[in-house]
Design a protein around this motif. Structure first.
Motif, PDB file in Angstrom:
ATOM      1  N   HIS A 104       0.847  -1.195   0.000  1.00 55.61           N
ATOM      2  CA  HIS A 104       0.000   0.000   0.000  1.00 55.61           C
ATOM      3  C   HIS A 104       0.884   1.247   0.000  1.00 55.61           C
ATOM      4  O   HIS A 104       2.052   1.189   0.389  1.00 55.61           O
ATOM      5  N   THR A 105       0.294   2.361  -0.401  1.00 57.09           N
ATOM      6  CA  THR A 105       0.949   3.666  -0.246  1.00 57.09           C
ATOM      7  C   THR A 105       0.543   4.242   1.099  1.00 57.09           C
ATOM      8  O   THR A 105      -0.646   4.464   1.359  1.00 57.09           O
ATOM      9  N   LEU A 106       1.522   4.455   1.978  1.00 54.48           N
ATOM     10  CA  LEU A 106       1.280   5.028   3.295  1.00 54.48           C
ATOM     11  C   LEU A 106       1.702   6.491   3.268  1.00 54.48           C
ATOM     12  O   LEU A 106       2.719   6.844   2.653  1.00 54.48           O
ATOM     13  N   ARG A 107       0.933   7.323   3.974  1.00 52.81           N
ATOM     14  CA  ARG A 107       1.191   8.764   3.936  1.00 52.81           C
ATOM     15  C   ARG A 107       1.030   9.374   5.315  1.00 52.81           C
ATOM     16  O   ARG A 107       0.107   9.044   6.065  1.00 52.81           O
ATOM     17  N   ALA A 108       1.951  10.273   5.630  1.00 54.24           N
ATOM     18  CA  ALA A 108       1.846  11.098   6.831  1.00 54.24           C
ATOM     19  C   ALA A 108       2.389  12.470   6.478  1.00 54.24           C
ATOM     20  O   ALA A 108       3.540  12.590   6.027  1.00 54.24           O
ATOM     21  N   GLY A 109       1.558  13.492   6.649  1.00 54.88           N
ATOM     22  CA  GLY A 109       1.997  14.831   6.280  1.00 54.88           C
ATOM     23  C   GLY A 109       2.392  14.901   4.825  1.00 54.88           C
ATOM     24  O   GLY A 109       1.637  14.502   3.935  1.00 54.88           O
ATOM     25  N   GLU A 110       3.611  15.391   4.550  1.00 57.12           N
ATOM     26  CA  GLU A 110       4.095  15.541   3.179  1.00 57.12           C
ATOM     27  C   GLU A 110       4.862  14.322   2.681  1.00 57.12           C
ATOM     28  O   GLU A 110       5.358  14.324   1.557  1.00 57.12           O
ATOM     29  N   CYS A 111       4.959  13.302   3.519  1.00 55.37           N
ATOM     30  CA  CYS A 111       5.747  12.106   3.160  1.00 55.37           C
ATOM     31  C   CYS A 111       4.812  10.964   2.772  1.00 55.37           C
ATOM     32  O   CYS A 111       3.870  10.648   3.500  1.00 55.37           O
ATOM     33  N   SER A 112       5.064  10.342   1.655  1.00 58.05           N
ATOM     34  CA  SER A 112       4.322   9.144   1.254  1.00 58.05           C
ATOM     35  C   SER A 112       5.270   8.175   0.570  1.00 58.05           C
ATOM     36  O   SER A 112       6.197   8.584  -0.135  1.00 58.05           O
ATOM     37  N   ASP A 113       5.033   6.874   0.791  1.00 55.19           N
ATOM     38  CA  ASP A 113       5.885   5.858   0.196  1.00 55.19           C
ATOM     39  C   ASP A 113       5.153   4.524   0.221  1.00 55.19           C
ATOM     40  O   ASP A 113       4.174   4.349   0.944  1.00 55.19           O
ATOM     41  N   GLU A 114       5.652   3.593  -0.581  1.00 55.94           N
ATOM     42  CA  GLU A 114       5.054   2.267  -0.631  1.00 55.94           C
ATOM     43  C   GLU A 114       5.645   1.373   0.457  1.00 55.94           C
ATOM     44  O   GLU A 114       6.864   1.371   0.675  1.00 55.94           O
ATOM     45  N   TYR A 115       4.777   0.617   1.119  1.00 57.27           N
ATOM     46  CA  TYR A 115       5.195  -0.342   2.141  1.00 57.27           C
ATOM     47  C   TYR A 115       4.405  -1.641   1.960  1.00 57.27           C
ATOM     48  O   TYR A 115       3.252  -1.618   1.506  1.00 57.27           O
ATOM     49  N   LEU A 116       5.031  -2.723   2.353  1.00 56.67           N
ATOM     50  CA  LEU A 116       4.313  -3.986   2.476  1.00 56.67           C
ATOM     51  C   LEU A 116       3.675  -3.985   3.864  1.00 56.67           C
ATOM     52  O   LEU A 116       4.362  -4.130   4.866  1.00 56.67           O
ATOM     53  N   LEU A 117       2.371  -3.786   3.912  1.00 54.35           N
ATOM     54  CA  LEU A 117       1.638  -3.662   5.170  1.00 54.35           C
ATOM     55  C   LEU A 117       1.192  -5.049   5.613  1.00 54.35           C
ATOM     56  O   LEU A 117       0.331  -5.667   4.992  1.00 54.35           O
TER      57      LEU A 117
END
Length: 483
Positions: A104-117
């Motif tokens: 999934h694409t995880l996001r917090a504030g101005e930062c977003s990146d792909e992670y295996l959740l």
């Protein structure tokens, strides 16, 4: 010894599932002529090879896959042949945790990146984790973060953690996953400095095209020193002291536990050195297999060809694109083709030795082989070398096989004929051709990498890098051994 049977479940749906599961496993196991398990080696000893592996489990709903109760009676591992026949390998019992993940694409504030959740269940209850973050979701819910993984993973996590600390909310796609997130101050006090330091290392590794993940927690002091010298020279433009012989030009090995980074050191003032990356374009070397050749008669090659077999095997930063750019600047021509071909053989042997960057090395091999074939398409040696690289890549085509048959039937060279038969998997004819090679020439031929395909001595396994979007993990409790 008495074995206690577990009581049957009272839920009729679960009972039905267990019965269906029993009948399905019984039908799969009827294909085997023995009662019990066989290891992969035992099956292979009977010439039974599997195309895929299956862990058999009946489910009432997809959610049951990551519930421990589903696995209370374990599950059977099967190997499945290309004909679709199931063979029993083992039974997985005493499951202590199950988990499943989706990218999934995880996001917090101005930062977003792909992670295996990943989410799952163990004896302590439900949990979720991604990167260095772990969330427990039961009676005492809490969210933890620690630095783990390689430099790039740590930088990725640190940027997300900083934004989570500022904003308090983590989003998955456009859905708030966690809110009110708080980290202890000790973890975040030095976050900006940590990110700055990680960015320097990651930028250096990107500049060098390092393919091997370097994990800080596993590195020795001397490895950090190597990165420090490389960064100071390549990133900051400084000259660095080296404990090397007092020479103007040094062919330098920057050793790491996981491999090697090659550097050229050029002496400047105060016996300090400026480091250069020999895999970048802009640097050339002169190679010859004939020591009497005049330097003026030797066409230069990119300094990529300065590496030897051990260098190609241990290099952590081979890069096909950099080699392509270097060859566009300094081409393989008739005057340096022989030297390039001998280096190509060293590269293939390094791959067979188990090269650190095996996939990238093989791509570099193919690039050079195609350049040589483009230079002289009629050369049997060049055609055989390209074919043996494609063979290792499992990319042989009907056109290549037809070309090899032509070499096998019409060549005047027993070495070329033997090589062609090896690549066509006709080992009996290959052995006959090898016997016809004169003794001294045969001893030389047997050093060539083509013979590794005949003897089955490849230690390197072709690894295909695929981007996974789903993962399932089942942890089996370790069994206690008794004397």
């Amino acid at each position: 010894m008495l074995e206690r049977f577990k009581p049957l479940p009272t839920n009729p749906n679960v009972l039905r599932r267990l019965c269906d599961e029993f009948l399905a496993d019984r039908n799969k196991q009827l294909t085997d002529s023995l009662i019990g398990f066989k290891s992969l080696e035992e099956w292979q000893g009977q010439d039974v090879f599997f195309e895929k592996y299956v862990l058999s489990k009946r489910l009432l709903s997809p959610d049951e896959l990551i519930q421990l109760d589903t696995w209370s009676n374990g599950g059977y591992w099967y190997g499945v042949t290309k004909d679709g026949i199931y063979h029993l390998i083992d039974k997985v019992e005493e499951i202590e945790s199950v988990e499943m993940g989706v990218t999934h694409t995880l996001r917090a504030g101005e930062c977003s990146d792909e992670y295996l959740l990943m989410s799952g269940q163990d004896s302590e209850g439900d949990f979720m984790y991604f990167g260095g973050f772990t969330a427990r979701l039961n009676d005492n819910p809490h969210f933890d973060f620690k630095f783990k993984g390689d430099f790039k993973s740590q930088l990725k996590d640190a940027r997300l953690a900083r934004e989570m600390a500022i904003n308090g909310t983590l989003w998955v796609e456009d859905i708030p996953l966690f809110q009110g997130i708080k980290f202890n101050e000790a973890t975040l006090d030095d976050m900006n400095e940590r990110i700055e330091n990680l960015e320097k290392v990651v930028n250096l590794l990107d500049l060098l095209s390092v393919k091997v993940p370097l994990i800080p927690n596993e590195m020795m002091d001397f490895e950090f020193d190597q990165l420090g010298r490389l960064g100071a020279s390549l990133m900051d433009g400084k000259e660095v002291p080296l404990g090397v012989p007092d020479d103007d030009l040094v062919n330098l090995n920057m050793e790491f536990t996981k491999g090697r980074i090659k550097a050229i050191a050029m002496r400047g003032e105060n016996n300090a050195y400026r480091l250069c990356d020999p895999l970048e374009k802009g640097y050339v070397c002169a190679l010859s297999n004939h020591p009497d050749d005049a330097l003026a008669n030797i066409a230069p090659l990119p300094t990529f060809f300065l590496l030897n077999r051990e260098d190609y095997c241990r290099a952590m930063n081979l890069d096909t694109q950099k080699l392509k750019e270097a060859l566009e600047e300094v081409s393989i021509v008739e005057a340096n083709a022989e030297a390039a071909c001998y280096k190509l053989l060293d590269m293939i042997l390094a791959y067979d030795d188990g090269a650190v960057c095996s996939s990238e090395l093989l791509q570099c091999c193919l690039l050079i082989a195609e350049k040589l074939c483009g230079l002289e398409g009629s050369s049997e040696a060049y055609r055989v070398n390209r074919a043996q690289i494609l063979k290792r890549m499992d990319k042989m085509t009907a056109e290549i096989e037809d070309d090899l048959r032509e070499i096998a039937l019409s060549s005047q060279s027993d070495q070329a004929k033997a090589s062609a038969y090896i690549l066509l998997n006709d080992h009996a004819m290959a052995e006959k051709c090898i016997k016809n090679i004169p003794e001294q020439a045969r001893a030389e031929f047997e050093k060539w990498p083509i013979v590794n395909l005949l003897n089955g001595e490849l230690s390197a396994k072709q690894a295909f890098e695929t981007k996974g979007t789903r993962a399932i993990k089942i942890m089996q409790r370790k069994k206690n051994s008794s004397n």
